[in-house]
Each structure stands twice: as C-alpha cells, then as structure tokens.
Design a protein around this motif. Structure first.
Motif, PDB file in Angstrom:
ATOM      1  N   SER A  41       0.827  -1.212   0.000  1.00 58.66           N
ATOM      2  CA  SER A  41       0.000   0.000   0.000  1.00 58.66           C
ATOM      3  C   SER A  41       0.857   1.256   0.000  1.00 58.66           C
ATOM      4  CB  SER A  41      -0.917   0.003   1.225  1.00 58.66           C
ATOM      5  OG  SER A  41      -1.795  -1.099   1.198  1.00 58.66           O
ATOM      6  N   TYR A  42       1.910   1.264   0.804  1.00 60.48           N
ATOM      7  CA  TYR A  42       2.771   2.448   0.894  1.00 60.48           C
ATOM      8  C   TYR A  42       3.572   2.694  -0.383  1.00 60.48           C
ATOM      9  CZ  TYR A  42       2.068   3.080   5.959  1.00 60.48           C
ATOM     10  OH  TYR A  42       1.547   3.330   7.196  1.00 60.48           O
ATOM     11  N   VAL A  69      -3.503   9.710  -4.492  1.00 60.72           N
ATOM     12  CA  VAL A  69      -2.802   8.435  -4.305  1.00 60.72           C
ATOM     13  C   VAL A  69      -2.110   8.386  -2.951  1.00 60.72           C
ATOM     14  CG1 VAL A  69      -0.949   6.967  -5.193  1.00 60.72           C
ATOM     15  CG2 VAL A  69      -2.487   8.133  -6.790  1.00 60.72           C
ATOM     16  N   ILE A  70      -1.503   9.480  -2.545  1.00 57.48           N
ATOM     17  CA  ILE A  70      -0.801   9.510  -1.262  1.00 57.48           C
ATOM     18  C   ILE A  70      -1.787   9.333  -0.103  1.00 57.48           C
ATOM     19  CG2 ILE A  70       0.466  11.019   0.323  1.00 57.48           C
ATOM     20  CD1 ILE A  70       1.869  12.173  -2.211  1.00 57.48           C
ATOM     21  N   ILE A  71      -2.928   9.998  -0.177  1.00 60.78           N
ATOM     22  CA  ILE A  71      -3.934   9.864   0.876  1.00 60.78           C
ATOM     23  C   ILE A  71      -4.474   8.443   0.930  1.00 60.78           C
ATOM     24  CG2 ILE A  71      -6.271  10.530   1.570  1.00 60.78           C
ATOM     25  CD1 ILE A  71      -5.634  13.351   0.566  1.00 60.78           C
ATOM     26  N   ALA A  72      -4.854   7.902  -0.230  1.00 62.31           N
ATOM     27  CA  ALA A  72      -5.455   6.567  -0.272  1.00 62.31           C
ATOM     28  C   ALA A  72      -4.460   5.486   0.144  1.00 62.31           C
ATOM     29  CB  ALA A  72      -5.985   6.281  -1.679  1.00 62.31           C
ATOM     30  N   GLY A  73      -3.251   5.533  -0.426  1.00 60.90           N
ATOM     31  CA  GLY A  73      -2.239   4.535  -0.091  1.00 60.90           C
ATOM     32  C   GLY A  73      -1.772   4.655   1.341  1.00 60.90           C
ATOM     33  N   GLY A  74      -1.620   5.892   1.805  1.00 59.02           N
ATOM     34  CA  GLY A  74      -1.200   6.107   3.182  1.00 59.02           C
ATOM     35  C   GLY A  74      -2.252   5.638   4.173  1.00 59.02           C
ATOM     36  N   ARG A  75      -3.524   5.916   3.879  1.00 56.16           N
ATOM     37  CA  ARG A  75      -4.597   5.488   4.778  1.00 56.16           C
ATOM     38  C   ARG A  75      -4.673   3.973   4.874  1.00 56.16           C
ATOM     39  NH1 ARG A  75      -8.951   3.101   5.831  1.00 56.16           N
ATOM     40  NH2 ARG A  75      -8.805   2.031   3.830  1.00 56.16           N
ATOM     41  N   LEU A  76      -4.657   3.309   3.698  1.00 55.44           N
ATOM     42  CA  LEU A  76      -4.769   1.856   3.699  1.00 55.44           C
ATOM     43  C   LEU A  76      -3.545   1.210   4.354  1.00 55.44           C
ATOM     44  CD1 LEU A  76      -6.273  -0.688   2.898  1.00 55.44           C
ATOM     45  CD2 LEU A  76      -5.175  -0.563   0.642  1.00 55.44           C
ATOM     46  N   GLY A  77      -2.353   1.711   4.010  1.00 56.27           N
ATOM     47  CA  GLY A  77      -1.141   1.154   4.597  1.00 56.27           C
ATOM     48  C   GLY A  77      -1.114   1.297   6.103  1.00 56.27           C
ATOM     49  N   SER A 153     -15.292   6.493  -2.677  1.00 56.39           N
ATOM     50  CA  SER A 153     -14.631   5.213  -2.413  1.00 56.39           C
ATOM     51  C   SER A 153     -13.746   5.271  -1.172  1.00 56.39           C
ATOM     52  CB  SER A 153     -13.815   4.762  -3.624  1.00 56.39           C
ATOM     53  OG  SER A 153     -12.772   5.679  -3.912  1.00 56.39           O
ATOM     54  N   VAL A 154     -13.028   6.381  -0.983  1.00 60.41           N
ATOM     55  CA  VAL A 154     -12.171   6.522   0.194  1.00 60.41           C
ATOM     56  C   VAL A 154     -13.013   6.549   1.469  1.00 60.41           C
ATOM     57  CG1 VAL A 154     -10.650   8.098   1.438  1.00 60.41           C
ATOM     58  CG2 VAL A 154     -10.237   7.643  -0.962  1.00 60.41           C
ATOM     59  N   ILE A 155     -14.098   7.296   1.426  1.00 59.89           N
ATOM     60  CA  ILE A 155     -14.983   7.359   2.592  1.00 59.89           C
ATOM     61  C   ILE A 155     -15.602   5.994   2.864  1.00 59.89           C
ATOM     62  CG2 ILE A 155     -17.149   8.328   3.473  1.00 59.89           C
ATOM     63  CD1 ILE A 155     -16.422  10.913   1.895  1.00 59.89           C
ATOM     64  N   GLY A 156     -16.080   5.324   1.815  1.00 58.97           N
ATOM     65  CA  GLY A 156     -16.697   4.007   1.978  1.00 58.97           C
ATOM     66  C   GLY A 156     -15.733   2.988   2.552  1.00 58.97           C
ATOM     67  N   GLU A 157     -14.509   2.955   2.016  1.00 62.34           N
ATOM     68  CA  GLU A 157     -13.529   1.997   2.513  1.00 62.34           C
ATOM     69  C   GLU A 157     -13.145   2.306   3.954  1.00 62.34           C
ATOM     70  OE1 GLU A 157      -9.469  -0.108   0.832  1.00 62.34           O
ATOM     71  OE2 GLU A 157      -9.691   2.053   0.577  1.00 62.34           O
ATOM     72  N   SER A 158     -13.012   3.579   4.284  1.00 65.71           N
ATOM     73  CA  SER A 158     -12.665   3.978   5.651  1.00 65.71           C
ATOM     74  C   SER A 158     -13.755   3.576   6.634  1.00 65.71           C
ATOM     75  CB  SER A 158     -12.438   5.492   5.722  1.00 65.71           C
ATOM     76  OG  SER A 158     -11.372   5.892   4.893  1.00 65.71           O
ATOM     77  N   MET A 197     -12.194   2.634  -6.049  1.00 63.86           N
ATOM     78  CA  MET A 197     -11.136   3.634  -6.078  1.00 63.86           C
ATOM     79  C   MET A 197     -10.304   3.512  -7.349  1.00 63.86           C
ATOM     80  SD  MET A 197      -8.160   4.224  -3.242  1.00 63.86           S
ATOM     81  CE  MET A 197      -9.423   4.232  -1.962  1.00 63.86           C
ATOM     82  N   TRP A 198      -9.996   2.281  -7.740  1.00 69.40           N
ATOM     83  CA  TRP A 198      -9.229   2.080  -8.974  1.00 69.40           C
ATOM     84  C   TRP A 198     -10.043   2.472 -10.197  1.00 69.40           C
ATOM     85  CZ3 TRP A 198      -4.168   1.558  -9.111  1.00 69.40           C
ATOM     86  CH2 TRP A 198      -3.532   1.195  -7.923  1.00 69.40           C
ATOM     87  N   MET A 199     -11.368   2.320 -10.106  1.00 71.87           N
ATOM     88  CA  MET A 199     -12.226   2.807 -11.190  1.00 71.87           C
ATOM     89  C   MET A 199     -12.158   4.331 -11.282  1.00 71.87           C
ATOM     90  SD  MET A 199     -13.577   0.417 -12.954  1.00 71.87           S
ATOM     91  CE  MET A 199     -14.832   1.375 -13.807  1.00 71.87           C
ATOM     92  N   SER A 200     -12.027   4.999 -10.147  1.00 68.08           N
ATOM     93  CA  SER A 200     -11.931   6.464 -10.165  1.00 68.08           C
ATOM     94  C   SER A 200     -10.659   6.913 -10.886  1.00 68.08           C
ATOM     95  CB  SER A 200     -11.970   7.021  -8.737  1.00 68.08           C
ATOM     96  OG  SER A 200     -10.738   6.853  -8.053  1.00 68.08           O
TER      97      SER A 200
END
Length: 264
Positions: A41-42, A69-77, A153-158, A197-200
């Motif tokens: 993820s990172y 990308v930094i927000i999404a990858g950082g959050r998931l990681g 997508s970010v909100i939903g996954e979070s 998210m990847w669709m976005s």
C-alpha cells in the motif's frame, strides 16, 4: 508518449523493489510475511512522489492525482500497519497457509513473492503515469468525476474498515462474524470500495492521451479480489476460523457489491 515515462517507470520499479527487499528481510527476521501488505500500500505514495517531482505533466493535475494516491495509499497502509502490529508475532492465516504450501524453504519463495508485489505496484500505477504525462492545462469534466468517485470510495472503505475494527475490539465478538453497518450488505465492502477507487483512477485517466490503458488497473484488481488473493483466500480462512457462522453469513449476504437488502 514522452520517452521520459520509461525512466519514470524504471525509477519507480527500482524504488519499489528496494523497499520490498528491506521488507522481506524484516519479514524473515520476525517470521511474518503479512507485513508485505503494509508496504504494498505504501509503495503507491512512493510512486506518486516520484511522479510529482519528475513527471512533465501539468502541475495542478499532477498535484491532484498524486495527493489522491498519497492519501489513499497512506490510509490503507496505516490501517494494515495498525492491524498487523497488534499481532506481529502471529502471522495472518493466509500467509501461514502459503508457508505450508511452499514447502521446506518458504522464505526463498516469499522473496520472489515480495518482488512480484513491487512489480504489481508499478503495473497498477499505469493510470498515474498516464495522468502525470498529460501537459494539457485544461482540466476535463472526467477528471472532476474521477475525484468525486475517489472521494466516495475513500470514505466508503474507511467506514468499512472502522466498523470492522470496532467489532473486533469487543471481546464478546471473538469468533463471531461482523454483520454491522456496511458488512450487513456485503461480506467485503472494503474490497468493493477499494476496486471503486481504482475505477476512479480510470475515469480520471480517460481525459489524458492513452487514458484507455488505465483500464488495466481496475481489471487486474477486480480479478485478484474475486478470483485470487482477495475474496477466495479471505473466505477460506474465515471458514476455517468461524465455521458454520461464516457459512450462514455467506448464504445471506452479497459477496462483493453492497446491496440495499440482504438476499432472501
């Protein structure tokens, strides 16, 4: 496409491979291959920083996609890091299973597995390369639509991750299946929003030259989630650990796409 894209690809691949070598050394030391998920993820933010600094595209467009990308990858990681560190001495069931399947010397196979993860980072980053090579100073409605889908997508996954984490924290829920919130409508809402998210990124990239190449990323992610390392392995482990409770959950909920009502 500008030849500099090949240098950017090479720089990104070298960076990701070096990171995964270091992660493999750590995983070998602590006997826990699950840490690879953290840095998978990172690695996307790492690629984003390389593109932000070196790609020739329009600066505002680069900043927009790279911050996403930094927000999404950082959050998931960070989410995976928090989960993994809480039981660092206990390897996740998926990787225990691989360790058994890969025979007497699994660490050597894990080394190449980790390198394959680095390669997958670069392949999946195709939308980011396409977007960051676009020098047009006009932002398209498609790019705004991509940002909107990304936000959802970010909100939903979070939300899905937070709901599952809260469920697992309650001692009374040990061995039970989470069916709260989004998990009441999908067995894997986190995976669904990750794919969304990847669709976005695909929608965002369609405004750039060669944007159609970005379809590779959500297609690969969807295949992995539905057929390989996502739902199949996760559900096999859930059946081993939760048995009939999870089988009943399978019977009454959607596997992937959150529905408004449970299946009959």
């Amino acid at each position: 496409m500008d030849n500099s894209v090949w240098w950017l690809t090479l720089y990104s691949l070298i960076a990701c491979c070096i990171i995964m070598v270091l992660v493999w050394l750590w995983a070998h030391k602590i006997n826990n291959a699950g840490v690879v998920d953290i840095f998978w993820s990172y690695n996307f933010p790492v690629i984003a920083v390389i593109l932000l600094l070196l790609a020739p595209g329009f600066e505002i467009r680069k900043q927009l996609i790279c911050v996403m990308v930094i927000i999404a990858g950082g959050r998931l990681g960070t989410h995976i890091l928090t989960r993994t560190v809480s039981h660092l001495d206990e390897e996740e069931g998926r990787y225990q299973q691989l360790r058994q399947e890969w025979g007497p010397n699994p660490d050597r196979t894990f080394f190449w597995f980790f390198q394959a993860q680095a390669l997958s980072n670069v392949i999946l980053a195709i939308p980011f390369f396409v977007i960051c090579m676009n020098t047009s100073t006009h932002l398209s409605p498609l790019e705004y639509a991509g940002v909107a889908i990304w936000l959802i997508s970010v909100i939903g996954e979070s939300v899905a991750d937070t709901q599952l984490r809260a469920f697992k924290k309650e001692p009374a829920n040990k061995g039970k299946v989470c069916s709260r919130g989004l998990w009441n409508y999908s067995r894997h809402p986190n995976y669904f929003f990750q794919w969304m998210m990847w669709m976005s990124y695909l929608v965002f990239a369609l405004a750039s030259p060669y944007g159609y190449l970005a379809i590779i990323s959500p297609a690969i992610i969807l295949y992995l989630l539905l057929r390989v390392t996502g739902i199949p392995i996760t559900e096999e482990q859930s059946i081993r650990s939760k048995g009939d409770a999870f089988r009943e959950y399978q019977r009454t909920t959607s596997a992937f796409v959150p529905w408004f009502k449970k299946k009959a």
